[in-house]
Design a protein around this motif. Sequence first.
Motif, short mmCIF file in Angstrom:
data_model
loop_
_atom_site.label_atom_id
_atom_site.label_comp_id
_atom_site.label_asym_id
_atom_site.label_seq_id
_atom_site.Cartn_x
_atom_site.Cartn_y
_atom_site.Cartn_z
N LYS A 1 0.84 -1.20 0.00
CA LYS A 1 0.00 0.00 0.00
C LYS A 1 0.88 1.25 0.00
CE LYS A 1 -4.13 2.01 1.62
NZ LYS A 1 -5.16 2.10 0.61
N ARG A 2 1.99 1.18 0.70
CA ARG A 2 2.87 2.34 0.76
C ARG A 2 3.74 2.47 -0.48
NH1 ARG A 2 4.68 4.06 6.27
NH2 ARG A 2 2.84 3.84 7.56
N LEU A 3 3.99 1.36 -1.17
CA LEU A 3 4.85 1.42 -2.34
C LEU A 3 4.10 1.94 -3.58
CD1 LEU A 3 7.61 0.78 -3.59
CD2 LEU A 3 6.76 -1.51 -4.10
N LYS B 1 13.19 2.80 -1.18
CA LYS B 1 11.91 3.38 -0.73
C LYS B 1 11.22 2.39 0.24
CE LYS B 1 7.55 4.64 -0.62
NZ LYS B 1 7.09 5.43 0.50
N ILE B 2 11.21 1.11 -0.11
CA ILE B 2 10.57 0.12 0.78
C ILE B 2 11.29 0.11 2.12
CG2 ILE B 2 10.03 -2.32 1.11
CD1 ILE B 2 9.74 -2.58 -1.92
N ASN B 3 12.62 0.23 2.08
CA ASN B 3 13.36 0.23 3.35
C ASN B 3 12.96 1.39 4.26
OD1 ASN B 3 14.79 -2.07 3.16
ND2 ASN B 3 16.73 -1.13 2.56
N LEU B 4 12.67 2.55 3.64
CA LEU B 4 12.21 3.69 4.46
C LEU B 4 10.93 3.31 5.18
CD1 LEU B 4 12.81 6.66 1.98
CD2 LEU B 4 14.13 6.11 4.03
N ASP B 5 10.02 2.61 4.46
CA ASP B 5 8.77 2.19 5.09
C ASP B 5 9.01 1.13 6.17
OD1 ASP B 5 7.20 3.85 3.56
OD2 ASP B 5 7.01 2.41 1.93
N MET B 6 9.93 0.23 5.91
CA MET B 6 10.23 -0.83 6.89
C MET B 6 10.73 -0.21 8.19
SD MET B 6 9.53 -3.73 5.54
CE MET B 6 8.25 -3.05 4.55
#
Lengths: 143, 316, 653, 324
Positions: A92-94, B278-283
């Motif tokens: 959802k965030r990606l 970008k995914i790592n920032l969310d993780m």
Amino acid sequence: MSDIAPKELKIVGFLCNWCSYGGADTAGVSRFKQPPDLRIIRVPCSGRIDPLFVVKALLNGADGVLVSGCHPRDCHYSDGNFYARRRLEMLKRLLPFLGIDDKRFHYTWISASEGQRWQQTVTAFVKRIHELGPLNLKEEKQS
Amino acid sequence: MTVEKLKETVLDTLKDVELVMGYQMGFDALHATPLFIRKKEDAERLIWNPLCVHNLTTYLPSLKKSRVGVVVKGCDSRTIIQFLQEGLITRENVTIIGIPCQGIISVRKVLKEIEYEPVEEVSFNSDSMTIKTLKGSKTLKIEDVWPDKCITCKYPTPLIYDYLIGEPVSFDRGVEVSQVIKELEGKSLNERLAYWQKEFDRCIRCYACRNACPLCVCQDSCIAETREPHWISQRLTLNEKFMFHMIHALHLAGRCVECGECARVCPMDIPVNILKKKINLDMKELFGYVPGVNAEDKPPMYTFNVDEVNIKEHGI
Amino acid sequence: MRVGVFICHCGNNIAGTIDVARVAEETRKIPGVVYATTYMYTCSEPGQEEIKEAIKREGLDRVVVAACSPRMHEMTFRRTVEKAGLNRYFFEMANIREHISWVGEDKEFNTRKAIDVVRMAVAKVMQNRPLFSSSFKINKRVLVMGGGVAGMQAALDCADGGLEVVIVEKSQSIGGMMARLDKTFPTIDCSICILGPKMVDVAQHEKIKLYAYSEIDEIKGYVGNYQVKIRKKATYVDWSKCTGCGACMEKCPSKNAYDYFNFGVAPTKAINIPFPQAIPKKAKIDPNYCRQFTKGKCGVCAKICPTKAIDYEMKDEIITEEVGAIIVATGYSLIDMDMLPEYGGGRYPDVISGIQYERLLNASGPTAGHIERPSDHEEPKTIVFVSCAGSRDKSIGIPYCSNFCCMYIAKQAILTKDHISDSQSYVFYMDIRSPGKGYDEFTRRAQEEYGVHYIRGRVSRIYPKGKKLVVRGADTLLGTQVEIEADLVVLATAVISNKDAAYMAEKLHISYDTFGFYVESHPKLRPVETNTSGVFLAGACQGPKDIPASVGQGSAAASKILALFSGETLESDPAVARVNINACVGCLKCVKTCPFGAIKEKELRDGRVVADVIETVCAGCGVCTSTCPCGAIQLQHFTDNQILAEVNALCLI
Amino acid sequence: MADREYAYYSGCSLEGTAVEYDISVRRVMEALGIRLSEPEDWSCCGSTPAHTVDHLLAAALAARNLTIIEKMGFNTVITPCPSCMMAFKKAHHRMKEDIRFKDEVNSLLDEPYNLNVQSKSALQIIIEDIGLEKVKERVTHVMPDLKVAPYYGCILNRPPEIAQFDDPENPLSMDKIFTAIGVEVCDFAFKVECCGAAYGVPKRDMVNELTYKILSMAVDCGANCVAVACPLCQQNLDLRQQQVNIRKNTSFNIPVLYFSQIMGLAYGYSPEEMVIDKLVVNPDSLISSRITLSQWNEMKAREAEASKAKKKEKKNIEKIEEET
């Protein structure tokens, strides 16, 4: 339903067998009316849903994807939806980073007894997708 | 001096292991290439300078059962920690020779600066490099030709090692989010989609990014090429390419140690690493997790909390 | 591949809002489909015959039925195709009733949707592989959780049917809520007189093993083979020595212990036997009140006990039992009166709950059956009963009816008149719910023979006035406000699920609803089964119900298990995960994520390590499949390719 | 000195009929280390009569004030008048739940309200942000004759999903404050009963009946005064006693004070500073016995001594009697 455009959009639903698919059945048995755009794919558990299925559906031309599983702590397979929650939140965030509005992808928890909640969710989600219009990722150029 | 110490350590290590991996000069003065040291004399070819860009740990999982030594920079060491988290290597079998690093160069950026002229000679000073070509010589500050990963680097000194060559260095350049991500986040959804479509459209599906990725464990079983399961076809369409990059990114979710190898090796200069960053920032935001930092951590996609404090239910 | 598609009219249920003929016509255009037809009732005997004949006539090797939900008839049709010689997994169902014809009003939209859904089912069925179940041995023992009337009935029926039964009861004695009741409606039978013999049967049955004052710590395994960890909580009395003589209880100096059995109507001793008919009739120490525990010295009971059964050092004990099926009969709770501040619940001593009043009426209760006000022990003359105290009240999150309060209020009002002949009872009610046999006559009797004054309306407030309580409410039939000065107010407090209901459900992997009541497989047709095979429900843990309904469910659950255990083995579900060892890279991420520990690592002869599924333990969730990066572990019948086929069938047109 | 700062919306009543509520709240807050900032150019809160005829207008009036407070940089506003508070809370709640309504309201305003302000009663601030410890610390005086019936009124805590504070049926915030400052509280059953004030003009008989019930219950539970937190309740219960006495043939003469006035008296403010003389039923006889905490403690010590001595004496007498 009057504010839904005459042409239906393509919305894919991934539902776990034990809770949400049952919830959609309950809504049917109770004759809770819903807009016609959603097509449901039954999976045993929300933990079975690879986020890549969602991506695949969107790239293949779906305008929206709805995922629903058992409420956290109430998974038929005890932990499946806990994994699903993390994976789906990651996706959802990606999506907006890729340029795909994350409003087109919704994940939620609906139990087999929550027919009304299913109806409300479907109605609201379909309405939202209609507000956003078609996504059109399928029209691709051959290179 | 570092090189001498390095050679010494490598020779020492070689007594206990079958193989030590380091760097040697490549086909020209601007390129280094991996060196596999099995015999004493191989070690003579060892080098150490900002050209040593490769993440040599990539080879470790396939050598799981052998005793090997490996030369690592700070960033490379994170890969080893990630391997340990995922049980992909046996710690006892690996001798880690760590070298604190002040930053390496992006060959691509250097070539651009020298307008792609053939390189004759390269020499390094403390913070600059001089490149001699047929058209003359050019001096560049190293930090101007850093790859993206050196700009956001937080771990210049290896986080795990058996030997450390040189004094530990520590710095934080204060850059949390790479420039590309910031720029993209400032754009509209349509602009972002157009950006990625343009980038991915160049993909020739050579799979170099996948093969260079130390954490792409599947290799020959990669679902980009299988029919069981059959996720994507061999058709050369934008969507198939897009899907391939999504597979790559999502399989690396919460695992990518940001070594940047995928982007470095891409012949089409696609910023393949950006999605994973970008995914790592969310993780980090969701689970407080940074890959490859603590061997005791669990990769966030393979575990869960019953109550996820940072995941809120979404309304419609 | 030769796919046959059968589209059901379901009378008018489907054909009313879907153009089934057009669906069939469009279906015939799908590559692979060689036959498509419609049928009035596909699930009927002739409907199934039609499928079997078509399989033979048309040489079909895959079948799709577009009809109701697969949760309804998937098993039916799987058996049909199997009888015609196909593997039962060469069958798919398209749900065009619950998900289409019943929820969409527009026939054109519905028809288009049905065509899509059939196309998806066809795409999937073409990816299906034959699967074969294997059989496994079962352990024919039964665990019954809860020793109330439902659990006892279930246990006795199972035991009489020859099965070994283990009962685990949370409290000190079996009997449950029924053991606390004075009389039962509508016959005014003495409750303990009819329950007592059953309790004795349970205690004496050679096939029944009873763990009282015990809880379930852990449940592992699957239908036919469960391992259950039972925690025998410390009673501080060695029950193998205790004779239940009660001498300790008599001499115990700590007289202010909370009496759980009597719902705190009066205090009890720190060491006690809850009631005379208790089974097992053994004493237990409440360490919250016992002076030996609170003050560190006393020891009176240890001195007085003739068999030296007291053991202050006793610890909880964990016992493992192996069973093959589980009956959940954990019963219900009642709301705390604190939740009803407008009625002064918990603040005014003379506002009590229905179950407390039951104990006041009971001859073996704390007042020996004399009705007296808790505040001053005087005999009340005016008694007001408030029904729906919490029930049917959305504002406190209990929108449902508690099922039996209307009836027990009528019973209590009748008994009040029997006890105190010059008393007057009032009942505030929303409507009188008395649909059982002889029930309505009973509530009429209360009004007509016993002069109970029924007032239709809600109570808005109860407040003290001198020694009395003023009950103010609406009389909606007269359209006025009424105020009654009462000596005692009895609240029919709402029935709720047990506090740990959700926690137990998670251990059992069964579902519960918003209110914590367990969810049955089908509300009409499978009322005692759960969605977890091997786990059955009985009694009020599934929803508020009265004694005959609970007893009926107990027997029903027992009969289900007797049927399940009629053979020596059970068939396993072949829709489990399977590893393609050629593709597996041995990263073993699946081992980490499997919720059941059903995957272990295996070394091949060439030294390669791969994942390996223990088929009987695998429950078929598919978490491993979505974890595996290389798609090497695939949940059968829900493989990546099967799901992708559905996605593509829908999206790529 | 000030530990915290809040926006403070007094509203129209506190500028007029309930000026003693305004003054006493401000002084008590000051004593508790709270600085209050009044929004400039505040307007009607929208509670009355707007909300009976036009919900949009009512919400817009409320939101206008909330916008001003939002721009001042506050996220909490103290609204002593429950009517104002509920007007704010309701507007905020509905705008939050219904985006379309929010847009409609904001289209009427010069500047949009962005939902960043929580409205709280003075009671809620005292209980949740200040805490009873501090409330107790500030006490300097004791009023031994005061026996209070705490009356909360109908809207302070209801509906609970909007009020989000205290129990809707048996609120305890005032009870706790009085207990903390050493004032005796009676177990009063009609804490949230309707006093009828809103019907004061059209249905006088009904209001008399309701007022009568509340006052009777207060007397019956042993109280000699009523404490309130609402200007309308105060006015109704205080001013109407004469009327009730005539209609119901009773002789009520029970003072009705704002809880903040009682707190102020306990904190050492003079009756003048608490504007006690604005009340219709005179509470002087109850508060004239007010003494300082030290005097009180001395008195208690003396009493304890005396009773000890008495006991001793009694024992001695017994002893002598025994001996003889």
